[in-house]
Design a protein around this motif. Sequence first.
Motif, short mmCIF file in Angstrom:
data_model
loop_
_atom_site.label_atom_id
_atom_site.label_comp_id
_atom_site.label_asym_id
_atom_site.label_seq_id
_atom_site.Cartn_x
_atom_site.Cartn_y
_atom_site.Cartn_z
N ASP A 222 2.53 42.82 43.05
CA ASP A 222 3.66 43.55 43.93
C ASP A 222 4.71 42.20 44.12
OD1 ASP A 222 5.31 44.74 45.64
OD2 ASP A 222 3.80 45.44 47.11
N SER A 223 5.66 42.49 43.96
CA SER A 223 6.95 41.22 43.89
C SER A 223 7.44 41.22 45.40
CB SER A 223 7.97 41.65 43.13
OG SER A 223 8.76 43.01 43.45
N ASP A 224 7.12 42.42 46.12
CA ASP A 224 7.80 42.19 47.51
C ASP A 224 6.70 41.43 48.42
OD1 ASP A 224 9.72 43.75 46.86
OD2 ASP A 224 8.78 45.61 47.63
N ILE A 225 7.21 40.71 49.54
CA ILE A 225 6.56 39.97 50.56
C ILE A 225 6.43 41.00 51.65
CG2 ILE A 225 6.36 38.01 51.95
CD1 ILE A 225 7.58 36.64 49.54
N LYS A 226 5.21 40.98 52.35
CA LYS A 226 5.01 41.84 53.65
C LYS A 226 4.71 40.95 54.88
CE LYS A 226 3.02 45.71 51.12
NZ LYS A 226 1.79 46.72 51.13
N TRP A 227 5.47 41.20 55.87
CA TRP A 227 5.02 40.67 57.20
C TRP A 227 3.96 41.58 57.91
CZ3 TRP A 227 6.38 36.52 59.82
CH2 TRP A 227 7.42 35.37 59.22
N ILE A 228 2.95 40.57 58.19
CA ILE A 228 1.70 41.43 59.04
C ILE A 228 1.79 40.78 60.47
CG2 ILE A 228 -0.91 41.56 58.78
CD1 ILE A 228 0.72 43.21 56.77
N THR A 242 -19.57 35.46 66.23
CA THR A 242 -18.22 36.01 66.91
C THR A 242 -17.85 37.28 66.05
OG1 THR A 242 -17.64 33.61 68.02
CG2 THR A 242 -15.93 35.70 68.01
N ILE A 243 -17.50 38.20 66.93
CA ILE A 243 -16.93 39.36 66.12
C ILE A 243 -15.74 39.94 66.83
CG2 ILE A 243 -18.05 41.04 67.48
CD1 ILE A 243 -18.92 42.84 64.76
N TRP A 244 -14.58 40.25 66.15
CA TRP A 244 -13.36 40.93 66.75
C TRP A 244 -13.21 42.27 66.05
CZ3 TRP A 244 -13.82 35.82 64.75
CH2 TRP A 244 -13.44 34.87 65.31
N ASP A 245 -12.75 42.89 67.25
CA ASP A 245 -12.25 44.31 66.70
C ASP A 245 -10.76 44.49 66.97
OD1 ASP A 245 -15.01 45.49 66.88
OD2 ASP A 245 -14.74 45.14 69.13
N GLY A 246 -10.11 44.80 65.84
CA GLY A 246 -8.71 44.52 65.72
C GLY A 246 -7.98 45.43 64.81
N ILE A 247 -6.45 45.29 64.75
CA ILE A 247 -5.76 46.22 63.72
C ILE A 247 -4.76 45.18 63.17
CG2 ILE A 247 -4.11 46.54 65.75
CD1 ILE A 247 -3.85 49.27 64.41
N MET A 248 -4.38 45.65 61.87
CA MET A 248 -3.34 44.97 61.38
C MET A 248 -2.22 45.77 60.93
SD MET A 248 -5.26 42.22 58.44
CE MET A 248 -6.55 43.27 58.18
N ILE A 249 -0.77 45.68 61.32
CA ILE A 249 0.20 46.26 61.05
C ILE A 249 1.29 45.71 60.34
CG2 ILE A 249 1.95 47.51 62.52
CD1 ILE A 249 0.07 47.39 64.79
N ASN A 250 2.09 46.47 59.55
CA ASN A 250 2.80 45.93 58.77
C ASN A 250 4.39 45.91 59.60
OD1 ASN A 250 5.12 45.61 56.67
ND2 ASN A 250 4.31 47.11 55.40
N ILE A 251 4.63 44.78 59.90
CA ILE A 251 5.85 44.76 60.70
C ILE A 251 7.11 44.15 59.80
CG2 ILE A 251 4.66 44.49 62.42
CD1 ILE A 251 5.16 41.11 62.13
N THR A 252 7.19 44.26 58.39
CA THR A 252 8.29 43.88 57.50
C THR A 252 9.47 44.51 58.05
OG1 THR A 252 6.65 43.72 55.70
CG2 THR A 252 9.02 43.72 55.02
N ARG A 253 9.97 45.77 58.33
CA ARG A 253 10.80 46.54 58.86
C ARG A 253 11.33 45.75 59.90
NH1 ARG A 253 10.40 53.05 58.02
NH2 ARG A 253 10.29 53.09 55.95
N ASN A 254 10.47 45.57 60.96
CA ASN A 254 10.82 44.89 62.10
C ASN A 254 11.47 43.39 62.04
OD1 ASN A 254 9.91 47.02 63.67
ND2 ASN A 254 8.14 45.99 64.38
N LYS A 255 10.72 42.70 61.00
CA LYS A 255 11.42 41.24 60.71
C LYS A 255 12.82 41.43 60.07
CE LYS A 255 8.23 38.72 62.64
NZ LYS A 255 8.25 37.74 63.43
N LEU A 256 12.88 42.29 59.22
CA LEU A 256 14.00 42.37 58.37
C LEU A 256 15.11 42.78 59.33
CD1 LEU A 256 13.09 44.36 55.20
CD2 LEU A 256 13.63 41.65 55.35
N ALA A 257 14.74 43.69 60.32
CA ALA A 257 15.63 44.05 61.49
C ALA A 257 16.19 42.95 62.17
CB ALA A 257 15.19 45.13 62.34
#
Length: 513
Positions: A222-228, A242-257
């Motif tokens: 993929d040529s596009d770069i994503k903000w995570i 150690t164990i983590w419970d979490g979530i990863m979200i695409n924030i590319t639109r927010n960063k571009l904005a």
Amino acid sequence: MIERSAEDADRILQVLVRGGFQVDNLRITTESALQDALVAHNWDVVLSDYDLPQLSAQDVLQVIRDQDLDIPLIVISSHIGEEAAAHIMALGAYDFMMKGNLARLVPAILRSLHEVENYQQFISTQLALQKSETLFQAITSNLPGVVFQFLLLANNQTSFPYVSDASETLLGLSPQKLMNHPTLFPELILPDDRKSYHQLMTISAEQLSTWNWEGCIQVKGDSDIKWISLRATPRRVSENVTIWDGIMINITRNKLAEREIAQSREQLAELSSYLQKIKEQERARIAREIHDDIGGTLTAIKCELFPLMDATRKPEFYQQKAKSIEGLVDRVIDSTRRISLDLRPGILDCGIVAAIQWQAKEFSDRTGIACKVACGNEEVSLDSDLAIAIFRVFQETLTNISKHAQASRVQVKLVELENLILLEVTDNGCGITENDVEKRNSFGIRGMRERCQQLKGSFHISGDFEKGTKVTILIPTGNLEQHSEQLVEVESQFNKPPEFEYGLKKRKFRGFE
């Protein structure tokens, strides 16, 4: 009880009573009676002879199975061999014993009741677990990100015990592939962001604080770069784990904005600075013209008036001075008119159409570039502020043409649509490029766009190499909300073929096609 002997049934009941049971029982001998009994009452256990003429133990098991009941069957018989006993146990009987030896009956019933209870609890737990998993899957599948569990061992080995299905969309990796190869995720992170990723993970593991990280990834192919954005809460499983419970979200639109907002603020600051500079330059120019032109002429008038104070001169002298003063006064009047026209052309009082035509003629006289104006109506009624704004955009457009376009011909079209005003200026010059439009110092274009946006309108500029440039502005003359659909419809036609120009689609608006 499936028992044909009432005497044997009584003896079994006595054993149960002596064992501490309070017994509610029913003795039957046929399959139909068994089916009715199982429907009418909830039984704890079925005690059956091995082989009645109308109902065998094997038939009893089948009836219980057909009704999907969890009732243990204990076979009590006076003549059963080891082979038959093994066979009936293999089919699903809980236990078997001889009528002559009922010592194991009470313990067998207690054990069977306990196992049934445990089994029912197990089934309930399984159902609750399935319901919980279904709910969890429904939630994770609708979350705008990847839900995950991340495990860190003392030797810095990592793993993903769980990854939701959204990883395929966000990371380009299936959940199973990421769980099997956990190092694939750090490999997606751009080199500049990997250091912060590992540092924040280490700090979170040491302090058991929330792991918050933002960075860029690039999915393979993929040529596009994503903000995570990654957010996870840690807990210590053991001293070294150690164990983590979490979530990863695409924030590319927010960063571009955010980037667009920052660029917009920077451009706005530059434009404001430029406008302030231009304002000061214009003030200096006006002051210089007043001082050098009007001031100098008035000084000359004063000098011409001074000799008139001598009454001994001949009449011819006074007549000559009067003519000279009259010429100087005419120069002052002309200078005043010219400066006034520069500040605000009086022709605007005659309407926007007359102002556009006047400015086009003045432009042609000054530059030698032919400028032809076509209007859909001889008069367009506009608010004075709106008319001035459109006129200033037109002035700036002509200024840019004279400076950069290298054009020999300019065409201007002013059309009044239904509650919209459309101005289009086209030249046959070198054609503006996208780089020219986006240049940091293109304050003229930026100022025109800002002026149109302030009026809730739109500004479009496009160029064709060696063929010319087209500037189009579209501004509502009434309530924008009432005419937003029409504005969008006309805007959508800007890039259409020539036969669809101006969004008119061959419709007539007040005599202009």
